[in-house]
Design a protein around this motif. Sequence first.
Motif, mmCIF file in Angstrom:
data_model
loop_
_atom_site.group_PDB
_atom_site.id
_atom_site.type_symbol
_atom_site.label_atom_id
_atom_site.label_comp_id
_atom_site.label_asym_id
_atom_site.label_seq_id
_atom_site.Cartn_x
_atom_site.Cartn_y
_atom_site.Cartn_z
ATOM 1 N N THR A 24 0.840 -1.216 0.000
ATOM 2 C CA THR A 24 0.000 0.000 0.000
ATOM 3 C C THR A 24 0.859 1.244 0.000
ATOM 4 O O THR A 24 0.598 2.223 -0.734
ATOM 5 C CB THR A 24 -0.934 -0.013 1.204
ATOM 6 O OG1 THR A 24 -1.763 -1.187 1.168
ATOM 7 C CG2 THR A 24 -1.818 1.237 1.206
ATOM 8 N N LEU A 25 1.917 1.218 0.853
ATOM 9 C CA LEU A 25 2.806 2.385 0.914
ATOM 10 C C LEU A 25 3.530 2.583 -0.415
ATOM 11 O O LEU A 25 3.724 3.722 -0.883
ATOM 12 C CB LEU A 25 3.825 2.207 2.045
ATOM 13 C CG LEU A 25 3.256 2.281 3.473
ATOM 14 C CD1 LEU A 25 4.341 1.955 4.520
ATOM 15 C CD2 LEU A 25 2.677 3.669 3.734
ATOM 16 N N SER A 26 3.948 1.477 -1.040
ATOM 17 C CA SER A 26 4.641 1.571 -2.327
ATOM 18 C C SER A 26 3.712 2.167 -3.394
ATOM 19 O O SER A 26 4.105 3.038 -4.192
ATOM 20 C CB SER A 26 5.130 0.186 -2.754
ATOM 21 O OG SER A 26 5.739 0.263 -4.033
ATOM 22 N N ALA A 28 1.109 4.068 -2.820
ATOM 23 C CA ALA A 28 0.874 5.482 -2.485
ATOM 24 C C ALA A 28 2.052 6.335 -2.935
ATOM 25 O O ALA A 28 1.884 7.447 -3.446
ATOM 26 C CB ALA A 28 0.632 5.626 -0.981
ATOM 27 N N LYS A 29 3.276 5.766 -2.672
ATOM 28 C CA LYS A 29 4.471 6.517 -3.093
ATOM 29 C C LYS A 29 4.492 6.702 -4.616
ATOM 30 O O LYS A 29 4.799 7.787 -5.125
ATOM 31 C CB LYS A 29 5.721 5.765 -2.632
ATOM 32 C CG LYS A 29 7.013 6.484 -2.956
ATOM 33 C CD LYS A 29 8.206 5.700 -2.428
ATOM 34 C CE LYS A 29 9.505 6.424 -2.783
ATOM 35 N NZ LYS A 29 10.700 5.654 -2.279
ATOM 36 N N GLN A 30 4.129 5.630 -5.358
ATOM 37 C CA GLN A 30 4.119 5.722 -6.821
ATOM 38 C C GLN A 30 3.072 6.710 -7.288
ATOM 39 O O GLN A 30 3.274 7.497 -8.219
ATOM 40 C CB GLN A 30 3.849 4.330 -7.418
ATOM 41 C CG GLN A 30 3.917 4.313 -8.938
ATOM 42 C CD GLN A 30 5.319 4.601 -9.454
ATOM 43 O OE1 GLN A 30 6.306 4.206 -8.796
ATOM 44 N NE2 GLN A 30 5.408 5.313 -10.575
ATOM 45 N N THR A 31 1.910 6.670 -6.606
ATOM 46 C CA THR A 31 0.833 7.610 -6.958
ATOM 47 C C THR A 31 1.271 9.041 -6.738
ATOM 48 O O THR A 31 1.020 9.940 -7.543
ATOM 49 C CB THR A 31 -0.409 7.291 -6.140
ATOM 50 O OG1 THR A 31 -0.836 5.949 -6.399
ATOM 51 C CG2 THR A 31 -1.550 8.263 -6.489
ATOM 52 N N LEU A 32 1.951 9.280 -5.573
ATOM 53 C CA LEU A 32 2.423 10.635 -5.291
ATOM 54 C C LEU A 32 3.466 11.068 -6.303
ATOM 55 O O LEU A 32 3.503 12.236 -6.720
ATOM 56 C CB LEU A 32 3.003 10.675 -3.869
ATOM 57 C CG LEU A 32 1.965 10.529 -2.737
ATOM 58 C CD1 LEU A 32 2.668 10.444 -1.369
ATOM 59 C CD2 LEU A 32 0.995 11.710 -2.757
ATOM 60 N N THR A 33 4.323 10.089 -6.697
ATOM 61 C CA THR A 33 5.345 10.430 -7.708
ATOM 62 C C THR A 33 4.686 10.812 -9.036
ATOM 63 O O THR A 33 5.067 11.804 -9.678
ATOM 64 C CB THR A 33 6.286 9.244 -7.923
ATOM 65 O OG1 THR A 33 6.909 8.897 -6.662
ATOM 66 C CG2 THR A 33 7.369 9.586 -8.937
ATOM 67 N N ASN A 34 3.681 10.026 -9.449
ATOM 68 C CA ASN A 34 2.978 10.325 -10.697
ATOM 69 C C ASN A 34 2.246 11.666 -10.617
ATOM 70 O O ASN A 34 2.215 12.453 -11.577
ATOM 71 C CB ASN A 34 1.984 9.214 -11.025
ATOM 72 C CG ASN A 34 2.693 7.913 -11.369
ATOM 73 O OD1 ASN A 34 3.858 7.920 -11.789
ATOM 74 N ND2 ASN A 34 2.013 6.788 -11.170
ATOM 75 N N ALA A 35 1.636 11.900 -9.421
ATOM 76 C CA ALA A 35 0.920 13.163 -9.235
ATOM 77 C C ALA A 35 1.881 14.335 -9.308
ATOM 78 O O ALA A 35 1.573 15.377 -9.888
ATOM 79 C CB ALA A 35 0.184 13.146 -7.898
ATOM 80 N N SER A 36 3.080 14.134 -8.718
ATOM 81 C CA SER A 36 4.079 15.213 -8.761
ATOM 82 C C SER A 36 4.521 15.489 -10.202
ATOM 83 O O SER A 36 4.638 16.657 -10.629
ATOM 84 C CB SER A 36 5.282 14.824 -7.920
ATOM 85 O OG SER A 36 6.289 15.816 -8.010
ATOM 86 N N ALA A 37 4.735 14.415 -10.993
ATOM 87 C CA ALA A 37 5.134 14.591 -12.392
ATOM 88 C C ALA A 37 4.023 15.267 -13.194
ATOM 89 O O ALA A 37 4.257 16.144 -14.032
ATOM 90 C CB ALA A 37 5.485 13.234 -13.005
ATOM 91 N N MET A 38 2.802 14.849 -12.900
ATOM 92 C CA MET A 38 1.668 15.444 -13.613
ATOM 93 C C MET A 38 1.534 16.923 -13.291
ATOM 94 O O MET A 38 1.283 17.760 -14.165
ATOM 95 C CB MET A 38 0.388 14.689 -13.240
ATOM 96 C CG MET A 38 -0.840 15.132 -14.032
ATOM 97 S SD MET A 38 -2.269 14.147 -13.583
ATOM 98 C CE MET A 38 -1.740 12.526 -14.134
ATOM 99 N N LEU A 39 1.707 17.242 -11.983
ATOM 100 C CA LEU A 39 1.617 18.650 -11.578
ATOM 101 C C LEU A 39 2.718 19.471 -12.239
ATOM 102 O O LEU A 39 2.509 20.629 -12.627
ATOM 103 C CB LEU A 39 1.709 18.761 -10.051
ATOM 104 C CG LEU A 39 0.490 18.257 -9.266
ATOM 105 C CD1 LEU A 39 0.754 18.286 -7.763
ATOM 106 C CD2 LEU A 39 -0.734 19.125 -9.584
#
Length: 333
Positions: A24-26, A28-39
């Motif tokens: 789950t943490l992995s 979430a981390k990947q999601t945050l990374t993708n969200a950061s790239a998208m932003l």
Amino acid sequence: MLQLTYKKFLSYYNESLEPQIRSTLSSAKQTLTNASAMLTKVKQFIPQATDKLTQAKNTLGTANHAIQKIQTEFPTLSAKIKELANKLRTLEEEADIAEIVQLLKNDVNAERDFFEEPIKLKEHRVFPIANYGTAMTPFYTVLSIWVGCLLLISLLSVNLHGDTPYSIREIYFGRLLTFATFSFIQTLIITIGDIFLVDGSIQAPAYFILFGLFISLVFVTVVYTLVAVFGNVGKALAIVMLVLQIAGSGGTYPVELLPRFFQLINPFLPFTYAIEMMREAVGGIIWSTVWMDLIFLLGFWFIFILFGFFLKKLLSEKMEHFMNKTRGLDIFH
């Protein structure tokens, strides 16, 4: 028993719960990374989006202004459209629009070339004339011969002064020979000058001279007879004949282009046949035309010879009597 429970929980945690938490943490981390790239990407496109929105705003403003202008001009435009539609309906009733459309589809350049030169002529000159001056030589030569006869009449007397043993008819023919001699000399100067001095490019120079001499005989007979019979009135008649012949003989313009009056008198003018005869010598002789002109000129000569022979005595005496009465008025010579 508590220890057993603790071991089960620890085993459950290690085997099931911890992997799920890590997964789950992995995620979430990947999601945050993708969200950061998208932003980050969104942040890069924000200026372009701002420009597009600005352009869209300007375009909307221009479109809004155009719509307002169209709304203002719409009544006039609508009236023009209705008027054009009425004209098209009228045109469709009077003409075939399909033919007009077909005409518009044609090659404009080809249509223009056709109307500029609808027929292509291949010219073959049978009797070529070098230039405009040569073409006008017959007219001015004939004119010069007639003017020369008028000058002779002005310089020389047609009658003998004082007592004379000769009859009026003898004087008439004797003076006629004198005037004809001087007229021949003038004509030789004119025709030879046309050939050698003016360079008229004449096709038959010998016949040009001979025709000129014959025309001179006819002209001097006409002018001399008028003056011999009518006196000074005859000089006026010779000048009137000159004016009529310049305009009505077809020497400068075709007879068909002349006013109706000159077309009617054209066959009765000596210039008509004299110019035609001289043209034959200039461009090339067609003898049938020459003989026809010769016959008509002989007719003029014969008519005036008969006129002088039979009427000179009668009319000249009456004219002399008339002039004697008018000399006291100081009007006539």
